[in-house]
Design a protein around this motif. Structure first.
Motif, mmCIF file in Angstrom:
data_model
loop_
_atom_site.group_PDB
_atom_site.id
_atom_site.type_symbol
_atom_site.label_atom_id
_atom_site.label_comp_id
_atom_site.label_asym_id
_atom_site.label_seq_id
_atom_site.Cartn_x
_atom_site.Cartn_y
_atom_site.Cartn_z
ATOM 1 N N LEU A 219 0.755 -1.225 -0.149
ATOM 2 C CA LEU A 219 -0.243 0.101 -0.128
ATOM 3 C C LEU A 219 0.789 1.294 0.085
ATOM 4 C CD1 LEU A 219 -2.815 -1.142 2.615
ATOM 5 C CD2 LEU A 219 -2.943 -0.786 -0.237
ATOM 6 N N VAL A 220 1.994 1.149 0.647
ATOM 7 C CA VAL A 220 3.022 2.320 0.717
ATOM 8 C C VAL A 220 3.252 2.828 -0.647
ATOM 9 C CG1 VAL A 220 5.190 3.225 1.631
ATOM 10 C CG2 VAL A 220 3.567 1.889 2.929
ATOM 11 N N LEU A 221 4.022 1.578 -1.336
ATOM 12 C CA LEU A 221 4.611 1.744 -2.807
ATOM 13 C C LEU A 221 3.483 2.193 -3.629
ATOM 14 C CD1 LEU A 221 7.072 -1.212 -2.663
ATOM 15 C CD2 LEU A 221 7.699 0.951 -2.282
ATOM 16 N N LEU A 222 2.350 1.487 -3.642
ATOM 17 C CA LEU A 222 1.545 2.042 -4.528
ATOM 18 C C LEU A 222 0.887 3.324 -4.304
ATOM 19 C CD1 LEU A 222 -0.827 1.094 -6.663
ATOM 20 C CD2 LEU A 222 -2.345 0.219 -4.844
ATOM 21 N N SER A 223 0.787 3.725 -3.175
ATOM 22 C CA SER A 223 0.280 5.246 -2.761
ATOM 23 C C SER A 223 1.240 6.238 -3.404
ATOM 24 C CB SER A 223 0.267 5.233 -1.397
ATOM 25 O OG SER A 223 -0.967 4.441 -0.970
ATOM 26 N N ALA A 224 2.511 5.755 -3.297
ATOM 27 C CA ALA A 224 3.854 6.686 -3.661
ATOM 28 C C ALA A 224 3.341 6.760 -5.144
ATOM 29 C CB ALA A 224 4.992 6.052 -3.248
ATOM 30 N N SER A 225 3.258 5.756 -5.994
ATOM 31 C CA SER A 225 2.999 5.927 -7.179
ATOM 32 C C SER A 225 1.892 7.021 -7.942
ATOM 33 C CB SER A 225 2.969 4.654 -8.147
ATOM 34 O OG SER A 225 2.843 4.491 -9.472
ATOM 35 N N ILE A 226 0.745 6.511 -7.210
ATOM 36 C CA ILE A 226 -0.492 7.113 -7.572
ATOM 37 C C ILE A 226 -0.404 8.698 -7.187
ATOM 38 C CG2 ILE A 226 -3.057 7.462 -7.021
ATOM 39 C CD1 ILE A 226 -3.043 4.384 -6.532
ATOM 40 N N VAL A 227 0.302 9.042 -5.849
ATOM 41 C CA VAL A 227 0.320 10.548 -5.393
ATOM 42 C C VAL A 227 1.184 11.264 -6.448
ATOM 43 C CG1 VAL A 227 1.271 11.939 -3.725
ATOM 44 C CG2 VAL A 227 -0.133 10.048 -3.129
ATOM 45 N N GLN A 228 2.246 10.746 -6.602
ATOM 46 C CA GLN A 228 3.016 11.515 -7.632
ATOM 47 C C GLN A 228 2.506 11.593 -9.130
ATOM 48 O OE1 GLN A 228 7.139 10.330 -8.698
ATOM 49 N NE2 GLN A 228 6.783 8.238 -9.350
ATOM 50 N N ASP A 229 1.715 10.623 -9.559
ATOM 51 C CA ASP A 229 1.077 10.804 -10.714
ATOM 52 C C ASP A 229 0.042 12.010 -10.731
ATOM 53 O OD1 ASP A 229 2.356 8.952 -12.299
ATOM 54 O OD2 ASP A 229 1.161 7.123 -11.776
ATOM 55 N N ILE A 230 -0.823 11.929 -9.715
ATOM 56 C CA ILE A 230 -1.672 12.835 -9.487
ATOM 57 C C ILE A 230 -1.093 14.475 -9.291
ATOM 58 C CG2 ILE A 230 -3.792 13.620 -8.056
ATOM 59 C CD1 ILE A 230 -4.550 10.895 -7.373
ATOM 60 N N ALA A 231 -0.191 14.451 -8.504
ATOM 61 C CA ALA A 231 0.581 15.606 -8.275
ATOM 62 C C ALA A 231 1.152 16.206 -9.346
ATOM 63 C CB ALA A 231 1.490 15.416 -7.135
ATOM 64 N N GLY A 232 1.651 15.273 -10.629
ATOM 65 C CA GLY A 232 2.463 15.817 -11.656
ATOM 66 C C GLY A 232 1.254 16.289 -12.532
ATOM 67 N N TRP A 233 0.132 15.384 -12.727
ATOM 68 C CA TRP A 233 -0.960 16.087 -13.659
ATOM 69 C C TRP A 233 -1.539 17.230 -12.850
ATOM 70 C CZ3 TRP A 233 -6.072 16.011 -11.722
ATOM 71 C CH2 TRP A 233 -7.215 16.337 -12.795
ATOM 72 N N ALA A 234 -1.638 17.505 -11.540
ATOM 73 C CA ALA A 234 -2.333 18.534 -11.177
ATOM 74 C C ALA A 234 -1.181 20.020 -11.376
ATOM 75 C CB ALA A 234 -2.601 18.764 -9.706
ATOM 76 N N SER A 235 0.006 19.586 -11.142
ATOM 77 C CA SER A 235 0.723 20.920 -11.396
ATOM 78 C C SER A 235 1.350 20.984 -12.879
ATOM 79 C CB SER A 235 2.053 20.625 -10.485
ATOM 80 O OG SER A 235 2.573 19.328 -10.991
ATOM 81 N N GLY A 236 1.102 19.995 -13.642
ATOM 82 C CA GLY A 236 1.767 20.110 -14.868
ATOM 83 C C GLY A 236 2.999 19.808 -15.093
ATOM 84 N N SER A 237 3.628 19.284 -14.148
ATOM 85 C CA SER A 237 5.051 18.992 -14.089
ATOM 86 C C SER A 237 5.465 17.596 -14.663
ATOM 87 C CB SER A 237 5.680 19.156 -12.477
ATOM 88 O OG SER A 237 6.887 18.594 -12.793
ATOM 89 N N ASP A 238 6.585 17.545 -15.396
ATOM 90 C CA ASP A 238 7.000 16.121 -15.804
ATOM 91 C C ASP A 238 8.188 15.475 -14.878
ATOM 92 O OD1 ASP A 238 5.441 16.475 -18.498
ATOM 93 O OD2 ASP A 238 7.162 17.677 -19.213
#
Length: 249
Positions: A22-41
């Motif tokens: 759950l920790v590893l999966l959450s890290a992946s999901i959070v950074q994908d959402i954060a990158g999409w929300a901020s427009g950062s690559d």
């Protein structure tokens, strides 16, 4: 000779595996959402579930090997008892060993590339490996029908649920991803595809964890109840599996 006996809690180990997942999966999901929300690559690839060199891939490959080893323990016992189902247990062990190899070596992607080089297909079958692997999965399921029937009902139900969850992630989500990518190559970088990949990997690991739990539960029900670690004064440890009620030698 002095001896200390330590019982390994399989339940605690399973809980640890779930928490780490759950920790590893959450890290992946959070950074994908954060990158999409901020427009950062910007991306920490070690936390990306779709990157072969990530912590998640390492975890997944290790988990699949643990399932293979658990099945091998059961197979060894069945061979000793000359059970008619011994080769079925061995087949499960070999299957999960192969899945672990695929997870770390990307064998299915190499197969897909080879098939696509001969004939390009768009749509649901964009990732060509799903066809031969899907057929092989169906053949494996049919071959194991009698094996499932002989198992206790709850164990058989859990095994089917675990297998279905894994296949839904590995093949089902890949079919959807293929349709999405074939319609727009740009979708590979979109949030929709990224979330789909996370769901795919999550289902695969969830299925593997449930399968491991099922094997452990079956082992306990049929007498293989724990693993003892005997630590001798000389510092040499002897690990052994034992059946309930059988004294250690």
């Amino acid at each position: 000779m002095m001896r200390r006996s330590a019982a390994v809690s399989v339940t605690s180990a399973l809980r640890f595996l779930i928490v780490l997942w759950l920790v590893l999966l959450s890290a992946s999901i959070v950074q994908d959402i954060a990158g999409w929300a901020s427009g950062s690559d910007f991306k920490v690839w070690r936390f990306d579930v779709d990157f072969e060199g990530s912590l998640y891939t390492w975890y997944s490959g290790t988990l699949l090997i643990l399932v293979a080893l658990a099945a091998l323990v059961l197979a060894t016992r069945e061979f000793a008892a000359r059970s008619p189902w011994r080769y079925h247990w061995l087949g499960i062990a070999l299957l999960f060993a192969l899945l672990s190899m695929d997870e770390t070596l990307s064998l299915h992607e190499q197969l897909s590339a080879a098939l696509s080089a001969r004939e390009k297909v768009d749509g649901w079958l964009h990732f060509r490996w799903v066809v031969p692997v899907g057929l092989a999965t169906l053949a494996f399921a049919v071959a194991y029908l009698r094996f499932l029937v002989h198992l206790p009902g709850r164990i058989a139900a859990l095994m089917v649920a675990a297998g279905a969850t894994f296949v839904l992630g590995a093949i089902g989500m890949e079919l959807i991803a293929g349709k999405l990518v074939s319609e727009s190559a740009a979708s590979l970088h979109g949030i929709g595809y990224r979330l789909l990949v996370n769901i795919e990997e999550a289902l695969e690991v969830a299925g593997a964890i449930l399968f491991l739990y099922t094997l452990v539960r079956y082992g306990r029900q049929t007498g293989l109840d724990r693993v003892d670690m005997d630590l001798h004064a000389s510092g040499v440890g002897l690990a052994r599996s034992r059946f309930t009620g059988t004294p250690a030698e």
